[in-house]
Design a protein around this motif. Structure first.
Motif: not given
Ligand code: AMP
Ligand code: ZN
Length: 458
Positions: A156, A158, A162
């Protein structure tokens, strides 16, 4: 050209090369069975059905696994509210899902594992994660230790902050790290539960898919799919669990995610209440028209859903079926190379659909019978590859919405026979009266060299 797919892991379109060219292995996350599927839930089913059909055309075998999540807190909650037994609720909802997806032309997967039938595999996987220091127990729970995996978050992309903000994971005092997530949780006596080394409990959602994928596809497989919203946390966590339980081996080669189906630009979802169930839409439209609507955008793009779009898709199918009706007995031929190329280019279904228009036009404009037949065979083959044009044209034109005060097929046939008889007796006033009476009921007659055909209009 070889098949190219956009891989979420690399954020690039890449040539697809199967691990075992003799059998492609694919896992797609299936439904949590507590309610009717909405048309947004149907998008991944239809998109991955096209990929499945294409792979079956390109490789000798495909093993397609799509699970059923039949143990989940939403299910427990729904059963508690309605007083319905959980097993009855999940069986009813799974059967409805099967019927709806079949109506949309989706083939059943090769294996449809149910979470409740794979609890021992989940318990074993959790055990391995604890042994290797990737999971720990706390207050009856087992948690995955996110800091134990150096490259957690790779799928992802991130940042740590996050990850924590996006996960909205329960803040629980027993967590060593706020990003840690649940593998196993305790069940109260009324809740479904299974005995385990950590007490009676039930699995978390993510471990269900890791264990079912491992059991049916092995440690490493080719393709894993689902909607965009599953990238984080569901797929990130599946990936973490599986790799850590397998000594760091690769989990999935290619991750494929479909974009959202939206309503006025907003994601269709149960929680926003802006959804249409497939079940209700099937009363209004033929399944193929809904399917074509879902394939009218490339799968990664957002697709705004309107009834008008389905109406247009139905009109398009009317044209294609109309072309096929003029060539009775047409048989499926070779799929045109351009259609194959469009689908192999990251499933470019809108381009494929534009080619269908040309093929239908070629049927209508053909100068002689042989070229008409060839064009019809190509159109039929292209359609079937995408799960479209699967009906007999006559059956297509007989479709009527549910509850419409439609004349029964047999009644229409009887009136057409009466009209034939009137024409034979040169009673043209009576023949016209029957035609007009049928038209008033939404049935349109077409007289052709082979006799009279009919269709329901509108
Ligand atoms: P859920 O029941 O929310 O777990 O969703 C089942 C599947 O449908 C998952 O692959 C989701 O990503 C997908 N999905 C849910 N809502 C949408 C939507 N509005 N558009 C496209 N896919 C969706
Ligand atoms: Zn899953």
């Amino acid at each position: 050209m070889a098949l190219q797919l956009h891989n979420t892991l690399t954020r690039r379109q890449e040539p697809f090369t199967p691990i075992d060219p003799g059998c492609v292995r694919m896992y797609v996350c299936g439904p949590t069975v507590y309610d009717w599927a909405h048309i947004g839930n149907a998008r991944p089913v239809v998109v991955f059905d096209v990929l499945y059909r294409l792979l079956r055309r390109l490789y000798p075998a495909v093993k397609y696994v799509r699970n059923i999540t039949d143990v989940d807190d939403k299910i427990i909650e729904r059963a508690r509210e309605s007083g319905e037994d959980i097993a009855v609720l999940t069986a009813r909802t799974a059967a409805a899902f099967h019927a709806d997806m079949a109506a949309l032309g989706a083939l059943p997967p090769d294996v449809e594992p149910r979470a409740t039938e794979h609890i021992p595999a989940m318990v074993a996987m959790i055990g391995r994660l604890i042994e290797t220091g990737h999971a720990y127990t706390a207050e009856g729970h087992v948690l995955f230790s996110v800091p134990s995996m150096a490259d957690y978050g790779r799928l992802s992309r991130r940042s740590r902050d996050e990850l924590i903000a996006g996960a909205r994971v329960e803040v629980a005092p027993y967590k060593r790290d706020p990003a840690d997530f649940v593998l196993w949780k305790p069940s109260t006596p009324e809740m479904p539960g299974w005995d385990s080394p950590w007490g009676r409990g039930r699995p978390g959602w993510h471990i269900e898919c890791s264990a079912m994928a491992e059991q049916h596809l092995g440690e490493t497989f080719d393709l894993h799919g689902g909607g965009l919203d599953l990238i984080f946390p569901h797929h990130e966590n599946e990936l973490a669990q599986s790799r850590c339980a397998h000594g760091g081996t690769e989990f999935v080669r290619t991750w494929v995610h479909n974009g959202f189906l939206t309503v006025n630009g907003e994601k269709m979802s149960k929680s926003l209440g802006n959804f249409f169930t497939v079940h209700d839409l099937l009363d209004e439209f033929p399944g193929e028209a809904i399917r074509l609507t879902l394939l009218s955008a490339q799968y990664r793009q957002p697709l705004d859903f309107t009834r008008d779009a389905v109406r247009q898709a139905k009109a398009v199918l009317d044209r294609w079926y109309g072309a096929l009706r003029a060539v009775p007995g047409a048989e499926e031929g070779e799929v045109p190379a351009e259609v194959m190329a469009a689908l192999q280019d990251d499933l470019n279904t809108p381009r494929a659909v534009s080619l269908f228009h040309e093929l239908a036009g070629a049927v209508n404009k053909a100068a002689d019978d042989a070229s008409r037949r060839a064009a019809a065979s190509a159109l039929l083959a292209a359609g079937r590859l995408m799960g479209l044009l699967e009906q007999e044209p006559e059956a297509w034109f007989r479709w009527a919405p549910a509850g419409a005060a439609a004349l029964a097929d047999a009644e229409i046939e009887r009136l057409i026979a009466d009209r034939q008889a009137a024409r034979k007796a040169r009673d043209f006033a009576e023949a016209d009266r029957i035609r007009d009476a049928l038209a008033a009921q939404g049935v349109v007659l077409e007289d052709g060299p082979g006799g009279t055909t009919w269709k329901r209009s509108g």
